[in-house]
Design a protein around this motif. Structure first.
Motif, PDB file in Angstrom:
ATOM      1  N   PHE A 258     101.896  47.105  97.992  1.00  0.00           N
ATOM      2  CA  PHE A 258     102.276  48.313  97.210  1.00  0.00           C
ATOM      3  C   PHE A 258     101.849  47.975  95.836  1.00  0.00           C
ATOM      4  O   PHE A 258     102.212  46.852  95.371  1.00  0.00           O
ATOM      5  N   PRO A 259     101.425  48.967  95.206  1.00  0.00           N
ATOM      6  CA  PRO A 259     100.898  48.939  93.636  1.00  0.00           C
ATOM      7  C   PRO A 259     102.271  48.548  92.797  1.00  0.00           C
ATOM      8  O   PRO A 259     103.286  49.071  93.154  1.00  0.00           O
ATOM      9  N   ASP A 260     102.032  47.545  91.862  1.00  0.00           N
ATOM     10  CA  ASP A 260     103.397  47.425  90.812  1.00  0.00           C
ATOM     11  C   ASP A 260     104.127  48.818  90.460  1.00  0.00           C
ATOM     12  O   ASP A 260     105.337  48.387  90.402  1.00  0.00           O
ATOM     13  N   GLU A 261     103.357  49.676  89.931  1.00  0.00           N
ATOM     14  CA  GLU A 261     104.113  50.840  89.620  1.00  0.00           C
ATOM     15  C   GLU A 261     104.724  51.507  90.628  1.00  0.00           C
ATOM     16  O   GLU A 261     106.081  51.912  90.284  1.00  0.00           O
ATOM     17  N   VAL A 262     104.567  51.561  91.837  1.00  0.00           N
ATOM     18  CA  VAL A 262     105.489  52.009  92.984  1.00  0.00           C
ATOM     19  C   VAL A 262     106.516  51.175  93.162  1.00  0.00           C
ATOM     20  O   VAL A 262     107.602  51.698  93.483  1.00  0.00           O
ATOM     21  N   LEU A 263     106.107  49.769  93.317  1.00  0.00           N
ATOM     22  CA  LEU A 263     107.268  48.896  93.512  1.00  0.00           C
ATOM     23  C   LEU A 263     108.296  49.207  92.595  1.00  0.00           C
ATOM     24  O   LEU A 263     109.539  48.953  92.717  1.00  0.00           O
ATOM     25  N   ALA A 264     108.139  49.318  91.179  1.00  0.00           N
ATOM     26  CA  ALA A 264     109.098  49.533  89.872  1.00  0.00           C
ATOM     27  C   ALA A 264     109.552  50.649  90.070  1.00  0.00           C
ATOM     28  O   ALA A 264     111.071  50.713  89.794  1.00  0.00           O
ATOM     29  N   THR A 265     109.331  51.945  90.752  1.00  0.00           N
ATOM     30  CA  THR A 265     109.696  53.132  90.892  1.00  0.00           C
ATOM     31  C   THR A 265     110.772  52.882  92.162  1.00  0.00           C
ATOM     32  O   THR A 265     111.992  53.302  91.865  1.00  0.00           O
ATOM     33  N   PHE A 266     110.397  51.988  93.425  1.00  0.00           N
ATOM     34  CA  PHE A 266     111.299  51.960  94.331  1.00  0.00           C
ATOM     35  C   PHE A 266     112.591  51.032  93.935  1.00  0.00           C
ATOM     36  O   PHE A 266     113.609  51.266  94.410  1.00  0.00           O
ATOM     37  N   ARG A 267     112.380  50.221  93.033  1.00  0.00           N
ATOM     38  CA  ARG A 267     113.407  49.259  92.563  1.00  0.00           C
ATOM     39  C   ARG A 267     114.602  50.126  91.824  1.00  0.00           C
ATOM     40  O   ARG A 267     115.787  50.116  92.032  1.00  0.00           O
ATOM     41  N   THR A 268     114.112  50.887  90.836  1.00  0.00           N
ATOM     42  CA  THR A 268     114.701  52.005  90.128  1.00  0.00           C
ATOM     43  C   THR A 268     115.604  53.005  90.979  1.00  0.00           C
ATOM     44  O   THR A 268     117.009  53.304  91.056  1.00  0.00           O
ATOM     45  N   LEU A 269     114.905  53.448  92.157  1.00  0.00           N
ATOM     46  CA  LEU A 269     115.521  54.333  92.999  1.00  0.00           C
ATOM     47  C   LEU A 269     116.714  53.668  93.905  1.00  0.00           C
ATOM     48  O   LEU A 269     117.553  54.140  94.208  1.00  0.00           O
TER      49      LEU A 269
ATOM     50  N   GLY B 285     118.348  53.926 107.144  1.00  0.00           N
ATOM     51  CA  GLY B 285     119.231  53.362 106.179  1.00  0.00           C
ATOM     52  C   GLY B 285     118.735  53.521 104.730  1.00  0.00           C
ATOM     53  O   GLY B 285     118.554  54.668 104.692  1.00  0.00           O
ATOM     54  N   LEU B 286     119.261  52.533 104.269  1.00  0.00           N
ATOM     55  CA  LEU B 286     119.177  52.770 102.585  1.00  0.00           C
ATOM     56  C   LEU B 286     117.694  52.875 102.091  1.00  0.00           C
ATOM     57  O   LEU B 286     117.613  53.783 101.320  1.00  0.00           O
ATOM     58  N   ALA B 287     116.689  52.513 102.684  1.00  0.00           N
ATOM     59  CA  ALA B 287     115.029  52.375 102.504  1.00  0.00           C
ATOM     60  C   ALA B 287     114.957  53.908 102.577  1.00  0.00           C
ATOM     61  O   ALA B 287     114.109  54.485 101.817  1.00  0.00           O
ATOM     62  N   GLY B 288     115.272  54.577 103.583  1.00  0.00           N
ATOM     63  CA  GLY B 288     115.051  55.881 104.054  1.00  0.00           C
ATOM     64  C   GLY B 288     115.640  56.740 102.789  1.00  0.00           C
ATOM     65  O   GLY B 288     115.012  57.802 102.542  1.00  0.00           O
ATOM     66  N   LYS B 289     116.579  56.419 102.448  1.00  0.00           N
ATOM     67  CA  LYS B 289     117.412  57.235 101.218  1.00  0.00           C
ATOM     68  C   LYS B 289     116.317  56.949  99.905  1.00  0.00           C
ATOM     69  O   LYS B 289     116.283  58.102  99.014  1.00  0.00           O
TER      70      LYS B 289
ATOM     71  N   SER C  54     121.082  44.170 105.274  1.00  0.00           N
ATOM     72  CA  SER C  54     120.171  43.975 104.251  1.00  0.00           C
ATOM     73  C   SER C  54     120.071  45.020 103.225  1.00  0.00           C
ATOM     74  O   SER C  54     120.646  45.959 103.345  1.00  0.00           O
ATOM     75  N   VAL C  55     119.639  44.879 101.986  1.00  0.00           N
ATOM     76  CA  VAL C  55     119.694  45.928 101.165  1.00  0.00           C
ATOM     77  C   VAL C  55     118.293  45.882 100.262  1.00  0.00           C
ATOM     78  O   VAL C  55     117.772  44.975 100.140  1.00  0.00           O
ATOM     79  N   PRO C  56     117.808  46.996  99.733  1.00  0.00           N
ATOM     80  CA  PRO C  56     116.425  46.835  99.140  1.00  0.00           C
ATOM     81  C   PRO C  56     116.644  46.067  97.876  1.00  0.00           C
ATOM     82  O   PRO C  56     117.432  46.184  97.140  1.00  0.00           O
ATOM     83  N   PHE C  57     115.621  45.391  97.787  1.00  0.00           N
ATOM     84  CA  PHE C  57     115.565  44.543  96.756  1.00  0.00           C
ATOM     85  C   PHE C  57     116.749  43.608  96.562  1.00  0.00           C
ATOM     86  O   PHE C  57     117.187  42.860  95.294  1.00  0.00           O
ATOM     87  N   GLY C  58     117.131  43.056  97.848  1.00  0.00           N
ATOM     88  CA  GLY C  58     118.558  42.364  97.602  1.00  0.00           C
ATOM     89  C   GLY C  58     118.247  40.771  97.941  1.00  0.00           C
ATOM     90  O   GLY C  58     116.799  40.466  97.874  1.00  0.00           O
ATOM     91  N   MET C  59     119.074  40.134  98.473  1.00  0.00           N
ATOM     92  CA  MET C  59     118.755  38.613  98.641  1.00  0.00           C
ATOM     93  C   MET C  59     117.962  38.634  99.936  1.00  0.00           C
ATOM     94  O   MET C  59     118.078  39.240 100.840  1.00  0.00           O
TER      95      MET C  59
END
Length: 360
Positions: free
Chosen positions: A304-315, A182-186, A115-120
């Motif tokens: 999760f708040p939208d702005e937090v998720l948006a930052t998680f997606r960028t990171l 994994g990737l989420a920890g990073k 699995s990968v963050p914000f993946g399929m």
């Protein structure tokens, strides 16, 4: 009906004897049989994951008429839970059941096959494996380690994790001690949290005693079994960090290639069957477990708040690029995954997304 039973009941053996008369029957060559060992990364008795590996072995025995038997050992019984990859690679045992993202230390490219963050999600992964290049890339990477991989099981959607402090802003993450592998920890590290690595057996007590402030595990059915609902205040959604969780059965290459073609086909068929069964079990049992958690009323289920998720997606995008840059094969896997997901999203945006937006 098993092959030998079919021959007996059809009377083929008797007919052949009568027709032969006084002519001596030719010698029948016995087919070779194979006895394998499987190690896993799961505790003994762990529902769906460990029991799924055991049912896979039983199904292989049945489909092969006993020509291929697999004895299954839980994590720690024969080798340490995180020693499965090396044990099979080195030929100590013939196969293992685990999750590919545990082997990032062996190669960064392994992380994309769980699995990968914000993946399929599970359906997207299944399409990538069987109608895209996913399985071929997986095989290409694992061949370097004398291994042959197959998907075997999926957790389906998970949850965003258990927290004892509310994440109502990015600032709230600063200084929190989190157990996200994994990737989420990073990603969480980039967001300012302190990420610690803990084996599964220490997760409950660490959260209970305040050694960590948050963790994820697998999903409601196994989270509830571990009792995380008793030691956490908030259960977050969505599972941006792990929108699915594919597990793998992996064979030692030399042992696999020593099998006749029909037994290789048996392994494939059994893995495909048990993937469907385990996915179904996770889907319905997680729904029931989440309902039980809601009914207790002790844990707040929050988004999760939208702005937090948006930052998680960028990171997350940054982390994936950094991991891909570590090795040409990781880059090849990442680029193929990203291109396939773009195609898949163009379809699900007008189907799944539209449908579920009107279902809830």
């Amino acid at each position: 009906m098993k092959r030998r039973e079919f021959l007996k009941k059809s009377g083929i053996g008797l007919a052949a004897g009568v027709a032969a008369g006084a002519v001596a029957a030719p010698a029948v060559l016995a087919k070779p049989s194979f006895s394998w060992k499987m190690v896993t990364s799961w505790p003994a008795g762990m529902p769906i994951l460990q029991t799924g590996a055991e049912r896979f072995a039983k199904l292989v025995d049945e489909l092969s008429d006993g020509e291929l038997t697999i004895e299954v050992y839980a994590g720690g019984e024969l080798v340490p839970p995180m020693g499965a990859f090396d044990a099979v690679s080195q030929g100590m045992v013939q196969c293992y059941h685990s999750a590919s993202y545990y082997w990032a230390g062996n190669h960064p490219g392994t992380q994309w096959f769980t699995s990968v963050p914000f993946g399929m999600n599970t359906a997207g992964y299944n399409a990538w494996f069987h109608a895209g290049n996913g399985l071929a890339l997986w095989e290409e990477l694992y061949a370097r380690f004398n291994l042959v991989p197959r998907p075997l099981g999926s957790t389906s959607f998970q949850m965003g994790g258990w927290f004892n402090k509310k994440v109502d802003s990015l600032e709230a993450l600063k200084g929190l001690k989190l157990r996200f592998p994994g990737l989420a920890g990073k990603v969480y590290s980039k967001a300012g949290a302190s990420v610690v690595l803990l084996p599964g057996g220490e997760v409950y007590t660490s959260l209970e005693r305040g050694v960590i402030d948050a963790t994820d595990w697998v999903g409601p059915v196994l989270d509830l079994r571990m009792g995380l609902n008793r030691v956490a205040k908030y259960y977050y959604t969505p599972a941006w960090q792990e929108p699915t969780g594919f597990t793998e059965v992996v064979f030692n290459k030399a042992a696999y290639e020593a099998l006749p073609a029909d037994l290789k086909a048996v392994l494939d068929a059994a893995a495909a069957k048990m993937t469907s069964v385990m996915l179904a079990e996770f889907d319905i049992q997680s729904a029931r477990a989440l309902a039980e958690i809601r009914a207790e009323g002790k844990v707040e289920i929050v988004s999760f708040p939208d702005e937090v998720l948006a930052t998680f997606r960028t990171l997350s995008a940054e982390v994936l690029e950094e991991e891909a840059e570590k090795d040409p094969m990781a880059r090849k896997i990442h680029d193929d995954y990203k291109a396939f997901m773009a195609e898949w999203l163009s379809w699900t945006a007008v189907t799944d997304k539209e449908y579920f937006a009107r279902m809830v």
